[in-house]
Design an enzyme around this catalytic site. Structure first.
Site, PDB file in Angstrom:
ATOM      1  N   ARG A  16     -23.929  17.885 -24.622  1.00 20.89           N
ATOM      2  CA  ARG A  16     -23.399  18.972 -23.785  1.00 20.89           C
ATOM      3  C   ARG A  16     -21.907  18.769 -23.540  1.00 20.89           C
ATOM      4  O   ARG A  16     -21.349  17.713 -23.801  1.00 20.89           O
ATOM      5  CB  ARG A  16     -24.109  19.003 -22.426  1.00 20.89           C
ATOM      6  N   TYR A 157     -16.259   7.224 -10.066  1.00 24.33           N
ATOM      7  CA  TYR A 157     -15.759   7.898 -11.267  1.00 24.33           C
ATOM      8  C   TYR A 157     -14.279   7.607 -11.468  1.00 24.33           C
ATOM      9  O   TYR A 157     -13.848   7.240 -12.570  1.00 24.33           O
ATOM     10  CB  TYR A 157     -15.990   9.399 -11.105  1.00 24.33           C
ATOM     11  N   ALA A 160     -13.791   4.014 -12.642  1.00 26.06           N
ATOM     12  CA  ALA A 160     -14.194   3.804 -14.034  1.00 26.06           C
ATOM     13  C   ALA A 160     -13.162   4.378 -14.995  1.00 26.06           C
ATOM     14  O   ALA A 160     -12.814   3.757 -16.013  1.00 26.06           O
ATOM     15  CB  ALA A 160     -15.556   4.445 -14.285  1.00 26.06           C
ATOM     16  N   LYS A 161     -12.645   5.567 -14.695  1.00 28.90           N
ATOM     17  CA  LYS A 161     -11.677   6.199 -15.595  1.00 28.90           C
ATOM     18  C   LYS A 161     -10.363   5.418 -15.634  1.00 28.90           C
ATOM     19  O   LYS A 161      -9.748   5.273 -16.697  1.00 28.90           O
ATOM     20  CB  LYS A 161     -11.445   7.650 -15.179  1.00 28.90           C
TER      21      LYS A 161
END
Length: 253
Positions: A16, A157, A160-161
């Protein structure tokens, strides 16, 4: 012209959204595609069928990127099927939207296991194959503008990025001697099914209208940038970060 003929590309989280866009745009450029995903088997098969309609080969390999053994098994399956690996697109990610004071250790671990450790596992194991093959390779990391622009309620998030950006730059420095290009793409706000898990259609539409470019990114926008970085046209680009954001990072607010 972007030409990926005779290239084998692995895309994580390809069922997706951005992963789907990357898979299809690279197939249009001539690559055969390995569709990996752990959550959407029917949509994974649909992507593979679309790749085949384009005229390229495709296989589906269910994969939890956080599980190193599963990644090893996937790499072996791809080598047995195609005999080589030329391109890796690290796209699989997880996110939890909670305030910092409420996010749990389990939430944090889940996001980091997929969005950080998954990139490490896939990149290290596939880079080893590329080194063994002796023909270079392309590793692309799908990061986010929120690696440097904090988004509230997205601590795991954002963390992590930011980490995978630095991981990518360090990998680029170490793998340059093998002519393995490692680059980072930072999408801005992108129209994907995942966005609809957190925002209404009205909110998504409004955000796009407020961007300097006047619309959200499409998965094709990110896919085309990925296909470019995966091609020989980007042979002299490594350790770079490409924003594909319609001007999101500019001082427009």
């Amino acid at each position: 012209m972007v030409n990926l003929e005779n290239k084998i590309a692995i895309v994580t989280g390809a069922a997706r959204g951005i992963g789907r866009g990357c898979a299809l745009e690279m197939a249009k450029a001539g690559a055969d595609i390995v569709v990996t995903d752990c959550a959407y088997p029917e949509e994974s098969q649909e992507v593979a069928e679309l790749v085949q309609k384009i005229g390229r080969k495709a296989i589906v390999v269910p994969l939890d990127v956080a599980d190193r053994q599963e990644v090893k098994d996937m790499v072996q399956a791809v080598r047995e099927k195609f005999g080589k690996i030329n391109i890796l697109v690290n796209n699989a990610a997880a996110s939890v939207h909670k305030p910092f004071l409420e996010i749990s250790v389990e939430d944090m671990a889940h996001v980091l296991n997929v969005s950080l450790w998954g990139v490490f596992h896939c990149s290290q194991l596939i880079a080893s194959v590329m080194v063994e093959q002796g023909q270079g390779g392309k590793i692309i990391i799908i990061s986010s503008l929120h690696a440097s622009i904090p988004k509230i309620n997205s601590l795991a998030y954002n963390t992590a990025k930011a980490a995978i950006n630095q991981m990518g730059y360090t990998m680029a420095a170490e793998l340059a001697q093998y002519h393995i290009n490692v680059n980072v793409i930072e999408p801005g706000s992108t129209d994907t099914p995942g966005e609809r898990a957190f925002y209404t259609e009205e909110e998504i539409k409004k955000e796009g209208e407020e961007l300097p470019w006047g619309r959200l990114a499409t998965i094709e926008d990110i896919g085309k940038a990925t296909a470019f970085l995966a091609s020989d046209a980007a042979d002299y680009i490594t350790g770079a970060c490409l924003r594909v954001d319609g001007g999101f990072w500019l001082p427009w607010r």
